[in-house]
Design a protein around this motif. Structure first.
Motif, PDB file in Angstrom:
ATOM      1  N   ALA A 109       2.571  23.184  -4.782  1.00 44.12           N
ATOM      2  CA  ALA A 109       1.391  22.794  -4.008  1.00 44.12           C
ATOM      3  C   ALA A 109       1.257  21.277  -4.060  1.00 44.12           C
ATOM      4  CB  ALA A 109       0.137  23.459  -4.571  1.00 44.12           C
ATOM      5  N   THR A 110       1.271  20.651  -2.904  1.00 45.25           N
ATOM      6  CA  THR A 110       1.168  19.188  -2.816  1.00 45.25           C
ATOM      7  C   THR A 110      -0.048  18.803  -1.995  1.00 45.25           C
ATOM      8  OG1 THR A 110       3.580  18.906  -2.942  1.00 45.25           O
ATOM      9  CG2 THR A 110       2.298  17.068  -2.073  1.00 45.25           C
ATOM     10  N   ALA A 111      -0.865  17.943  -2.553  1.00 39.78           N
ATOM     11  CA  ALA A 111      -2.003  17.385  -1.809  1.00 39.78           C
ATOM     12  C   ALA A 111      -1.651  15.959  -1.418  1.00 39.78           C
ATOM     13  CB  ALA A 111      -3.263  17.399  -2.666  1.00 39.78           C
ATOM     14  N   ILE A 112      -1.609  15.714  -0.111  1.00 37.02           N
ATOM     15  CA  ILE A 112      -1.304  14.369   0.387  1.00 37.02           C
ATOM     16  C   ILE A 112      -2.603  13.708   0.823  1.00 37.02           C
ATOM     17  CG2 ILE A 112      -0.114  13.011   2.144  1.00 37.02           C
ATOM     18  CD1 ILE A 112       2.113  14.958   2.141  1.00 37.02           C
ATOM     19  N   HIS A 113      -2.906  12.582   0.211  1.00 39.14           N
ATOM     20  CA  HIS A 113      -4.118  11.827   0.526  1.00 39.14           C
ATOM     21  C   HIS A 113      -3.706  10.532   1.222  1.00 39.14           C
ATOM     22  CE1 HIS A 113      -6.272  14.586  -2.107  1.00 39.14           C
ATOM     23  NE2 HIS A 113      -5.364  14.346  -3.042  1.00 39.14           N
ATOM     24  N   PHE A 114      -4.070  10.414   2.477  1.00 39.20           N
ATOM     25  CA  PHE A 114      -3.741   9.228   3.268  1.00 39.20           C
ATOM     26  C   PHE A 114      -4.882   8.229   3.140  1.00 39.20           C
ATOM     27  CE2 PHE A 114      -3.694   7.009   7.481  1.00 39.20           C
ATOM     28  CZ  PHE A 114      -2.474   6.357   7.320  1.00 39.20           C
ATOM     29  N   LEU A 115      -4.569   7.038   2.650  1.00 42.39           N
ATOM     30  CA  LEU A 115      -5.578   6.011   2.408  1.00 42.39           C
ATOM     31  C   LEU A 115      -5.729   5.164   3.666  1.00 42.39           C
ATOM     32  CD1 LEU A 115      -4.457   5.014  -1.208  1.00 42.39           C
ATOM     33  CD2 LEU A 115      -5.938   6.898  -0.461  1.00 42.39           C
ATOM     34  N   VAL A 116      -6.889   5.246   4.264  1.00 44.64           N
ATOM     35  CA  VAL A 116      -7.106   4.697   5.605  1.00 44.64           C
ATOM     36  C   VAL A 116      -7.573   3.241   5.527  1.00 44.64           C
ATOM     37  CG1 VAL A 116      -8.347   4.995   7.786  1.00 44.64           C
ATOM     38  CG2 VAL A 116      -7.739   7.007   6.406  1.00 44.64           C
ATOM     39  N   TRP A 117      -6.811   2.358   6.159  1.00 44.43           N
ATOM     40  CA  TRP A 117      -7.256   0.963   6.252  1.00 44.43           C
ATOM     41  C   TRP A 117      -6.958   0.379   7.629  1.00 44.43           C
ATOM     42  CZ3 TRP A 117      -4.052  -3.752   5.579  1.00 44.43           C
ATOM     43  CH2 TRP A 117      -2.676  -3.498   5.566  1.00 44.43           C
ATOM     44  N   ASN A 118      -6.763   1.268   8.611  1.00 49.87           N
ATOM     45  CA  ASN A 118      -6.481   0.778   9.960  1.00 49.87           C
ATOM     46  C   ASN A 118      -7.683   0.090  10.594  1.00 49.87           C
ATOM     47  OD1 ASN A 118      -7.903   3.205  10.315  1.00 49.87           O
ATOM     48  ND2 ASN A 118      -7.016   3.523  12.339  1.00 49.87           N
ATOM     49  N   ASP A 119      -8.888   0.293  10.036  1.00 50.94           N
ATOM     50  CA  ASP A 119     -10.059  -0.412  10.551  1.00 50.94           C
ATOM     51  C   ASP A 119      -9.894  -1.919  10.377  1.00 50.94           C
ATOM     52  OD1 ASP A 119     -10.176   0.310   7.770  1.00 50.94           O
ATOM     53  OD2 ASP A 119     -12.240  -0.413   7.700  1.00 50.94           O
ATOM     54  N   ILE A 120      -9.259  -2.336   9.278  1.00 52.15           N
ATOM     55  CA  ILE A 120      -9.015  -3.755   9.041  1.00 52.15           C
ATOM     56  C   ILE A 120      -7.996  -4.294  10.041  1.00 52.15           C
ATOM     57  CG2 ILE A 120      -8.054  -5.403   7.375  1.00 52.15           C
ATOM     58  CD1 ILE A 120      -9.250  -3.659   5.160  1.00 52.15           C
ATOM     59  N   VAL A 121      -6.951  -3.521  10.274  1.00 47.74           N
ATOM     60  CA  VAL A 121      -5.912  -3.937  11.220  1.00 47.74           C
ATOM     61  C   VAL A 121      -6.481  -4.024  12.637  1.00 47.74           C
ATOM     62  CG1 VAL A 121      -3.645  -3.382  12.166  1.00 47.74           C
ATOM     63  CG2 VAL A 121      -4.148  -2.873   9.764  1.00 47.74           C
ATOM     64  N   LEU A 122      -7.259  -3.028  13.030  1.00 49.88           N
ATOM     65  CA  LEU A 122      -7.847  -3.028  14.364  1.00 49.88           C
ATOM     66  C   LEU A 122      -8.812  -4.198  14.547  1.00 49.88           C
ATOM     67  CD1 LEU A 122      -8.479   0.801  14.796  1.00 49.88           C
ATOM     68  CD2 LEU A 122      -6.839  -0.599  16.071  1.00 49.88           C
ATOM     69  N   HIS A 123      -9.520  -4.561  13.490  1.00 51.71           N
ATOM     70  CA  HIS A 123     -10.400  -5.736  13.554  1.00 51.71           C
ATOM     71  C   HIS A 123      -9.579  -6.989  13.833  1.00 51.71           C
ATOM     72  CE1 HIS A 123     -12.209  -9.311  11.621  1.00 51.71           C
ATOM     73  NE2 HIS A 123     -13.326  -8.869  12.187  1.00 51.71           N
ATOM     74  N   ASP A 124      -8.435  -7.116  13.142  1.00 50.12           N
ATOM     75  CA  ASP A 124      -7.579  -8.279  13.352  1.00 50.12           C
ATOM     76  C   ASP A 124      -7.016  -8.295  14.771  1.00 50.12           C
ATOM     77  OD1 ASP A 124      -8.106  -8.889  10.743  1.00 50.12           O
ATOM     78  OD2 ASP A 124      -6.100  -8.422   9.984  1.00 50.12           O
ATOM     79  N   PHE A 125      -6.639  -7.134  15.264  1.00 53.27           N
ATOM     80  CA  PHE A 125      -6.081  -7.045  16.618  1.00 53.27           C
ATOM     81  C   PHE A 125      -7.124  -7.392  17.683  1.00 53.27           C
ATOM     82  CE2 PHE A 125      -2.344  -3.856  15.948  1.00 53.27           C
ATOM     83  CZ  PHE A 125      -1.784  -4.725  15.035  1.00 53.27           C
ATOM     84  N   GLY A 126      -8.390  -7.216  17.350  1.00 54.09           N
ATOM     85  CA  GLY A 126      -9.452  -7.451  18.325  1.00 54.09           C
ATOM     86  C   GLY A 126      -9.892  -8.891  18.446  1.00 54.09           C
ATOM     87  N   ARG A 127      -9.334  -9.776  17.643  1.00 60.96           N
ATOM     88  CA  ARG A 127      -9.707 -11.188  17.718  1.00 60.96           C
ATOM     89  C   ARG A 127      -9.120 -11.844  18.958  1.00 60.96           C
ATOM     90  NH1 ARG A 127      -7.656 -12.957  11.842  1.00 60.96           N
ATOM     91  NH2 ARG A 127      -5.819 -11.990  12.801  1.00 60.96           N
ATOM     92  N   PRO A 128      -9.713 -12.946  19.420  1.00 56.32           N
ATOM     93  CA  PRO A 128      -9.162 -13.648  20.589  1.00 56.32           C
ATOM     94  C   PRO A 128      -7.708 -14.048  20.378  1.00 56.32           C
ATOM     95  CG  PRO A 128     -11.352 -14.478  20.045  1.00 56.32           C
ATOM     96  CD  PRO A 128     -10.957 -13.576  18.921  1.00 56.32           C
ATOM     97  N   LYS A 129      -6.922 -13.976  21.439  1.00 60.52           N
ATOM     98  CA  LYS A 129      -5.491 -14.254  21.345  1.00 60.52           C
ATOM     99  C   LYS A 129      -5.212 -15.648  20.783  1.00 60.52           C
ATOM    100  CE  LYS A 129      -3.092 -10.742  23.210  1.00 60.52           C
ATOM    101  NZ  LYS A 129      -4.192  -9.778  23.261  1.00 60.52           N
ATOM    102  N   LEU A 130      -5.943 -16.641  21.260  1.00 64.16           N
ATOM    103  CA  LEU A 130      -5.689 -18.009  20.800  1.00 64.16           C
ATOM    104  C   LEU A 130      -5.959 -18.152  19.308  1.00 64.16           C
ATOM    105  CD1 LEU A 130      -7.066 -20.189  23.757  1.00 64.16           C
ATOM    106  CD2 LEU A 130      -4.683 -19.636  23.196  1.00 64.16           C
ATOM    107  N   LEU A 131      -6.983 -17.451  18.824  1.00 61.39           N
ATOM    108  CA  LEU A 131      -7.279 -17.497  17.388  1.00 61.39           C
ATOM    109  C   LEU A 131      -6.147 -16.857  16.591  1.00 61.39           C
ATOM    110  CD1 LEU A 131      -9.198 -18.097  15.041  1.00 61.39           C
ATOM    111  CD2 LEU A 131     -10.300 -15.879  15.474  1.00 61.39           C
TER     112      LEU A 131
END
Length: 398
Positions: free
Chosen positions: A80-102
């Motif tokens: 029996a294996t429990a896989i726990h995925f640690l979510v931090w894509n909110d940080i990545v998506l925040h970075d992706f949402g910044r203005p291109k020039l920045l």
């Protein structure tokens, strides 16, 4: 797959295992991760002729940890294996949402910083191909600017009033379009953000990252204290190889008995780019955290690297590269060299041989052929984690 030399008194069959996995710097959601896991689990079953079923994934109330349970039957043993995925894509998506020039400006600032601090030179001497990975966004940005300049020059040469102004506008428009579409399609802006994030992280300028680290570490400690697993495996892939070391150090700080009482604890870094951070002279906090892991004899650490993956530090001992001191009798971490070509069929390899990122992700995907390194066999198999990997892949950098 266990050799006589690796058998230990603890090498009893595993019945329950907990895996905490943090992925790389990517916007992948937990739903996408488990959809891929389900698909790869089916491939694993086909390759090894075993049975395994994964339950529907659930997410913690705060959305930071997604979990799914896998029941596998391998060699007439149930695991029996429990896989726990640690979510931090909110940080990545925040970075992706910044203005291109920045985003471009931050990358150029990071490029200059790594050059002037000598970090780029250290990366070159440790793993020169990673240096190409570092320069790739800059090279593509220069190419975009060159193309935009050519167009602007051509328009400005036309014989009509305002040609110069139109040329400038045409150049800016093309540069913007290339960044917006080609830059995204070819991972240019993505990798710009990765390197900018690395510099901010090593300077302790991303407090939201530390909040995630604290939350993940608390979950691991709770599992170690109250769970009934035989072993806990902490997996970090790509940039997650950096974070999992931070998380493990924080868990050890919260629970100094980690790995001593209760389940054994193994850290597994796959295709890791932790040295992007660890080689920078300002990364003193990060190196101190890794040193705490080196000084904890109850913890095990396995580092898996591959030649075909240009993103990882191939044939490099991360502890030695960071000039950390170890009094352990053996190698720490154990470095294993994975021949990615042997994990897949010749047809599969030929199909994806020029897709370098595909083989970077092979570390956490199922094999199509039987080979000592198989991520799903390691996570779902009955052998203790360290023994399941075997000794034939061991590499001694010294």
């Amino acid at each position: 797959m266990t050799s006589p030399e690796t058998s230990t008194p603890r090498a009893t069959p595993i019945k329950r295992r907990a895996v905490f996995l943090v992925g790389g710097y990517e916007p992948k959601s937990s739903a996408a991760f488990f959809a891929r896991t389900r698909r790869e689990l089916a491939r694993f079953c086909d390759t090894w002729q075993v049975t395994a079923e994964m339950e529907q994934a659930t997410t913690s109330p705060d959305g930071m940890i997604a979990s799914a349970h896998i029941e596998a039957e391998i060699d007439e043993k149930s695991v029996a294996t429990a896989i726990h995925f640690l979510v931090w894509n909110d940080i990545v998506l925040h970075d992706f949402g910044r203005p291109k020039l920045l985003r471009v400006a931050k990358y150029l600032g990071t490029l200059a910083n790594y050059l002037f601090t000598g970090t780029f030179h250290r990366i070159v001497t440790s793993a020169w191909r990673v240096a190409l990975f570092f320069l790739y966004p800059g090279i593509m940005l220069a190419a975009f600017c060159w193309l935009a300049g050519i167009l602007g020059w051509a328009v400005s040469r036309l014989a009509f009033p305002g040609a110069t102004a139109c040329g400038v506008l045409a150049a800016v428009a093309l540069l913007w379009g290339l960044l917006q579409y080609s830059g995204q399609r070819w991972f240019v802006t993505h990798l710009m953000d990765l390197w900018s994030f690395s510099l901010q992280y090593l300077r302790d300028r991303r407090p939201e990252v530390q909040q995630h680290v604290d939350r993940f570490a608390e979950a691991i400690v709770d599992q170690a204290r109250t769970g009934d697993e035989d072993e806990i495996v902490l997996v970090g892939h790509s940039a997650g190889g950096t974070l999992i070391l931070d998380i493990a150090a924080r868990a050890l700080e919260l629970f100094p008995e980690l790995g001593q009482s209760g389940p054994r604890v193994i850290i597994l870094t796959l295709g890791s780019i932790a040295l992007n951070v660890g080689l920078h002279p300002a990364a003193k906090t990060f190196r101190r955290k890794v040193q705490s892991l080196v000084d904890a004899p109850s913890l095990e650490w396995i580092e898996c690297q591959a030649h075909v993956d240009i993103v990882n530090f191939y044939r490099t001992d991360p502890v030695a590269a960071m000039k950390l001191h170890s009094t352990r009798p053996g190698q720490f971490p154990e470095v294993h060299i994975v021949r990615i070509r042997k994990t897949v069929s010749p047809e599969f390899y030929k199909r994806y041989r020029y897709s370098l990122f595909r083989f970077h992700y092979q570390f956490i995907m199922a094999n199509t052929t039987r080979y000592p390194y198989d991520f799903f066999m390691m996570c779902c198999g009955p052998e203790p984690f360290r023994e399941s990997l075997g000794q034939e892949l061991r590499y001694n950098p010294h």
